[in-house]
Design a protein around this motif. Structure first.
Motif, PDB file in Angstrom:
ATOM      1  N   ARG A 355       0.825  -1.212   0.000  1.00  0.00           N
ATOM      2  CA  ARG A 355       0.000   0.000   0.000  1.00  0.00           C
ATOM      3  C   ARG A 355       0.858   1.261   0.000  1.00  0.00           C
ATOM      4  N   SER A 356       1.910   1.266   0.803  1.00  0.00           N
ATOM      5  CA  SER A 356       2.754   2.467   0.878  1.00  0.00           C
ATOM      6  C   SER A 356       3.540   2.675  -0.410  1.00  0.00           C
ATOM      7  N   GLY A 357       3.977   1.587  -1.034  1.00  0.00           N
ATOM      8  CA  GLY A 357       4.721   1.716  -2.277  1.00  0.00           C
ATOM      9  C   GLY A 357       3.860   2.222  -3.421  1.00  0.00           C
ATOM     10  N   ILE A 358       2.600   1.809  -3.452  1.00  0.00           N
ATOM     11  CA  ILE A 358       1.692   2.301  -4.480  1.00  0.00           C
ATOM     12  C   ILE A 358       1.455   3.798  -4.295  1.00  0.00           C
ATOM     13  N   ALA A 359       1.247   4.211  -3.044  1.00  0.00           N
ATOM     14  CA  ALA A 359       1.075   5.639  -2.769  1.00  0.00           C
ATOM     15  C   ALA A 359       2.326   6.422  -3.154  1.00  0.00           C
ATOM     16  N   ALA A 360       3.494   5.865  -2.853  1.00  0.00           N
ATOM     17  CA  ALA A 360       4.747   6.545  -3.201  1.00  0.00           C
ATOM     18  C   ALA A 360       4.920   6.651  -4.711  1.00  0.00           C
ATOM     19  N   LEU A 361       4.505   5.616  -5.443  1.00  0.00           N
ATOM     20  CA  LEU A 361       4.566   5.668  -6.901  1.00  0.00           C
ATOM     21  C   LEU A 361       3.704   6.805  -7.431  1.00  0.00           C
ATOM     22  N   LEU A 362       2.474   6.905  -6.925  1.00  0.00           N
ATOM     23  CA  LEU A 362       1.584   7.984  -7.369  1.00  0.00           C
ATOM     24  C   LEU A 362       2.163   9.353  -7.049  1.00  0.00           C
ATOM     25  N   ASP A 363       2.678   9.496  -5.856  1.00  0.00           N
ATOM     26  CA  ASP A 363       3.252  10.782  -5.454  1.00  0.00           C
ATOM     27  C   ASP A 363       4.461  11.144  -6.311  1.00  0.00           C
ATOM     28  N   ARG A 364       5.261  10.139  -6.667  1.00  0.00           N
ATOM     29  CA  ARG A 364       6.443  10.414  -7.489  1.00  0.00           C
ATOM     30  C   ARG A 364       6.039  10.839  -8.902  1.00  0.00           C
ATOM     31  N   LEU A 365       5.029  10.194  -9.460  1.00  0.00           N
ATOM     32  CA  LEU A 365       4.560  10.591 -10.784  1.00  0.00           C
ATOM     33  C   LEU A 365       4.070  12.034 -10.777  1.00  0.00           C
ATOM     34  N   HIS A 366       3.321  12.403  -9.731  1.00  0.00           N
ATOM     35  CA  HIS A 366       2.834  13.764  -9.625  1.00  0.00           C
ATOM     36  C   HIS A 366       3.992  14.747  -9.444  1.00  0.00           C
ATOM     37  N   ALA A 367       4.936  14.391  -8.581  1.00  0.00           N
ATOM     38  CA  ALA A 367       6.096  15.263  -8.359  1.00  0.00           C
ATOM     39  C   ALA A 367       6.899  15.444  -9.644  1.00  0.00           C
ATOM     40  N   ASN A 368       7.030  14.379 -10.426  1.00  0.00           N
ATOM     41  CA  ASN A 368       7.738  14.495 -11.704  1.00  0.00           C
ATOM     42  C   ASN A 368       7.006  15.436 -12.658  1.00  0.00           C
ATOM     43  N   ALA A 369       5.682  15.357 -12.657  1.00  0.00           N
ATOM     44  CA  ALA A 369       4.905  16.262 -13.515  1.00  0.00           C
ATOM     45  C   ALA A 369       5.105  17.712 -13.100  1.00  0.00           C
ATOM     46  N   LEU A 370       5.077  17.969 -11.810  1.00  0.00           N
ATOM     47  CA  LEU A 370       5.308  19.327 -11.322  1.00  0.00           C
ATOM     48  C   LEU A 370       6.708  19.819 -11.691  1.00  0.00           C
ATOM     49  N   MET A 372       8.590  18.757 -14.186  1.00  0.00           N
ATOM     50  CA  MET A 372       8.650  18.961 -15.635  1.00  0.00           C
ATOM     51  C   MET A 372       7.994  20.279 -16.022  1.00  0.00           C
ATOM     52  N   ALA A 373       6.839  20.566 -15.447  1.00  0.00           N
ATOM     53  CA  ALA A 373       6.135  21.803 -15.767  1.00  0.00           C
ATOM     54  C   ALA A 373       6.964  23.015 -15.367  1.00  0.00           C
ATOM     55  N   ALA A 374       7.555  22.976 -14.185  1.00  0.00           N
ATOM     56  CA  ALA A 374       8.370  24.100 -13.726  1.00  0.00           C
ATOM     57  C   ALA A 374       9.578  24.316 -14.634  1.00  0.00           C
ATOM     58  N   ALA A 375      10.217  23.220 -15.036  1.00  0.00           N
ATOM     59  CA  ALA A 375      11.404  23.339 -15.878  1.00  0.00           C
ATOM     60  C   ALA A 375      11.050  23.818 -17.284  1.00  0.00           C
ATOM     61  N   LEU A 376       9.951  23.298 -17.826  1.00  0.00           N
ATOM     62  CA  LEU A 376       9.526  23.758 -19.151  1.00  0.00           C
ATOM     63  C   LEU A 376       9.151  25.235 -19.125  1.00  0.00           C
ATOM     64  N   GLY A 377       8.509  25.659 -18.040  1.00  0.00           N
ATOM     65  CA  GLY A 377       8.107  27.051 -17.913  1.00  0.00           C
ATOM     66  C   GLY A 377       9.273  28.016 -17.842  1.00  0.00           C
ATOM     67  N   SER A 378      10.472  27.488 -17.541  1.00  0.00           N
ATOM     68  CA  SER A 378      11.659  28.351 -17.466  1.00  0.00           C
ATOM     69  C   SER A 378      12.295  28.586 -18.836  1.00  0.00           C
ATOM     70  N   ILE A 379      11.811  27.888 -19.868  1.00  0.00           N
ATOM     71  CA  ILE A 379      12.367  28.041 -21.211  1.00  0.00           C
ATOM     72  C   ILE A 379      11.667  29.204 -21.910  1.00  0.00           C
ATOM     73  N   ASP A 380      12.441  30.128 -22.447  1.00  0.00           N
ATOM     74  CA  ASP A 380      11.862  31.269 -23.153  1.00  0.00           C
ATOM     75  C   ASP A 380      10.974  30.787 -24.300  1.00  0.00           C
ATOM     76  N   GLU A 387      -3.240  23.371 -15.478  1.00  0.00           N
ATOM     77  CA  GLU A 387      -2.951  23.267 -14.047  1.00  0.00           C
ATOM     78  C   GLU A 387      -2.493  21.833 -13.783  1.00  0.00           C
ATOM     79  N   VAL A 388      -1.304  21.671 -13.246  1.00  0.00           N
ATOM     80  CA  VAL A 388      -0.747  20.329 -13.079  1.00  0.00           C
ATOM     81  C   VAL A 388      -1.231  19.754 -11.746  1.00  0.00           C
ATOM     82  N   VAL A 389      -2.402  19.120 -11.800  1.00  0.00           N
ATOM     83  CA  VAL A 389      -2.987  18.555 -10.578  1.00  0.00           C
ATOM     84  C   VAL A 389      -2.662  17.083 -10.424  1.00  0.00           C
ATOM     85  N   TYR A 390      -2.187  16.460 -11.483  1.00  0.00           N
ATOM     86  CA  TYR A 390      -1.953  15.016 -11.424  1.00  0.00           C
ATOM     87  C   TYR A 390      -0.688  14.679 -12.216  1.00  0.00           C
ATOM     88  N   THR A 391      -0.756  13.963 -13.304  1.00  0.00           N
ATOM     89  CA  THR A 391       0.441  13.473 -13.986  1.00  0.00           C
ATOM     90  C   THR A 391       0.620  14.023 -15.398  1.00  0.00           C
TER      91      THR A 391
END
Length: 456
Positions: A355-370, A372-380, A387-391
């Motif tokens: 159960r904890s590993g599945i939750a951690a997988l979901l959280d990591r996917l969301h964190a990766n999306a955030l 990625m969005a932040a890094a892409l937004g830094s490109i001119d 709105e990056v609410v999920y993946t």
């Protein structure tokens, strides 16, 4: 034909699989060959004489490479496709070796037990009724079709019409209510059921693709009769979730069957930090999801979940005096009879993560999306659209032509894979965070490639 070469043949497949996985991180993510190229490699007339089985596997492995996609790697973001977890991959090999026909619990008690437990674990993770039926099908498309077939049978029965006996020709009119930003598999499932595009009642969405409650209420107030309302957990471009706490009561007041298409979004319920996205979905009547996406198991592992198993049985139980029935079997709740034990890799994936590993997988996917969005937004010149609410991350550059050209350049470059989309009439590029192996370095390499290509 004999089995004398089975050990050598499986060894050849094992070596080829390990060789592929060992190199996947450095290979171009997009294929380097076309379909015609690969037809030329593997085509031609069938030889009169057979070949040694191990040599056949070696032949496939020797020539397949240019037409393979690095989906198991960390930089495939083109579609909502997860990599395969080790336990799920190994379990899938066992499923093929066992060769069990898993439609019946009397015929294949081991694999049906593994699937049934996997279904119970999912219901628990999703916060859905523990008594619901879980039918394992090929993917999200067939999960939607299975649920909506059950829904149609059930709402017609409530209206006094038995589809199994009387068919649909003179049946009461069925209203099929969908959101403006639904996934195409919902329309396709409706088409399989004989419901055309002109028959759909389309409800307006907001800027992120969520169905609007006021528009749903207005749509349902206009007519009466059998009705199915399709909601969504995870819009495929933006990742947005319909507001189930508001929408489901509106639908229920009109006696509607509510179906939730949650091909990748249903899994958000398994994470305490993301669970609020799915609040209220437990009050629906059916749910569709696909384990090869967010759970990261091999293809051929969708789930059709129905609140009342009696509705599934009424829609799908077959005849045949030679068949053996034993209560609620897999073939009672899906369109298939004979099939492989596609739910076993899902059991293995969940057992390996916990159960904890599945939750951690979901959280990591969301964190990766955030990230990625932040890094892409830094490109001119790059704008993140959603709105990056999920993946899901969707972005574009200055013009439609430039956005499409950038997308083509990214695929040609081979560092990563993102795919084109259209959002609100404009071109966009979509990045789906679905893989358990994606790292911060994968995101950095992808963003640097996009920065380089957009500048050029």
């Amino acid at each position: 034909m004999d089995d004398s070469g089975i050990g050598a043949t499986l060894d050849a497949a094992h070596r080829a699989a390990l060789d592929f996985l060992a190199t996947v991180d450095e290979r171009p993510v997009w294929p380097r060959a076309t379909l015609d190229d690969m037809l030329a490699v593997f085509g031609g007339p069938l030889a009169d004489e057979g070949a040694d089985p191990a040599a056949v596997i070696d032949e496939i492995a020797a020539h397949a490479d240019p037409g393979l996609v690095a989906i198991p790697g960390g930089r495939f973001f083109g579609f909502v496709i997860g990599s395969t977890l080790p336990a799920a991959l190994a379990a899938d090999w066992l499923v093929s070796a066992w060769d069990q026909n898993s439609g019946s619990s009397r015929l294949a008690p081991t694999t049906v037990a593994l699937e049934r437990v996997a279904g119970q674990w999912m219901l628990d993770l999703f916060g859905l009724p523990r008594s619901a039926s879980v039918g394992f099908v090929t993917g999200g498309q067939l999960a939607n079709f299975t649920c909506l077939s059950t829904a149609r049978h059930a709402v017609m029965a409530r209206a006094g019409w038995d589809i199994a006996e009387r068919g649909v020709r003179d049946a009461p009119p069925l209203r099929f209510v969908v959101g403006a930003d639904r996934h195409g598999s919902v329309d396709r499932a409706a088409r399989f059921l004989g419901i055309g595009r002109r028959e759909l009642t389309v409800v307006e969405s907001d800027a992120q693709g969520r169905m609007r409650a006021d528009s749903l209420e207005q749509a349902l107030a206009e007519e009466t009769g059998p009705v199915i309302v399709c909601l969504q957990a995870g819009e495929v471009h933006t990742g947005a979730f319909d507001d189930f706490t508001e929408l489901i009561p509106i639908a229920k007041r009109q006696g509607a069957w509510v179906h939730v298409d949650g091909a990748f979004g249903l899994w958000a319920a398994a994470s305490p930090s993301l669970r609020a996205l799915t609040a209220g979905m437990e009050h629906a009547d059916s749910w569709a999801t696909d384990a090869h996406k967010t759970l990261n198991v091999p293809y051929d592992c969708g789930m059709a979940i129905v609140r009342d198993p009696a509705d599934s049985i009424a829609a799908f139980r077959t005849g045949g005096d030679y068949l053996i029935y034993s209560g609620l079997d897999p073939w009672d709740v899906t369109p298939e009879l004979s099939r492989r034990a596609r739910g076993v890799p899902a059991w293995a994936a969940m057992r390996s993560l916990g159960r904890s590993g599945i939750a951690a997988l979901l959280d990591r996917l969301h964190a990766n999306a955030l990230a990625m969005a932040a890094a892409l937004g830094s490109i001119d010149g790059i704008d993140v659209v959603n709105e990056v609410v999920y993946t899901q991350v969707m972005f574009r550059t200055g013009s439609d032509a430039a956005t499409r050209a950038l997308g083509e350049a990214i695929l040609l470059d081979g560092t990563a894979a993102v795919t084109g989309a259209e959002w609100r009439g404009r071109a966009a590029l979509r990045c789906s965070m679905s893989s358990w192996v994606t790292t911060a370095e994968d995101i950095e390499r992808t963003v640097e490639a996009i920065r380089r290509l957009s500048a050029g």
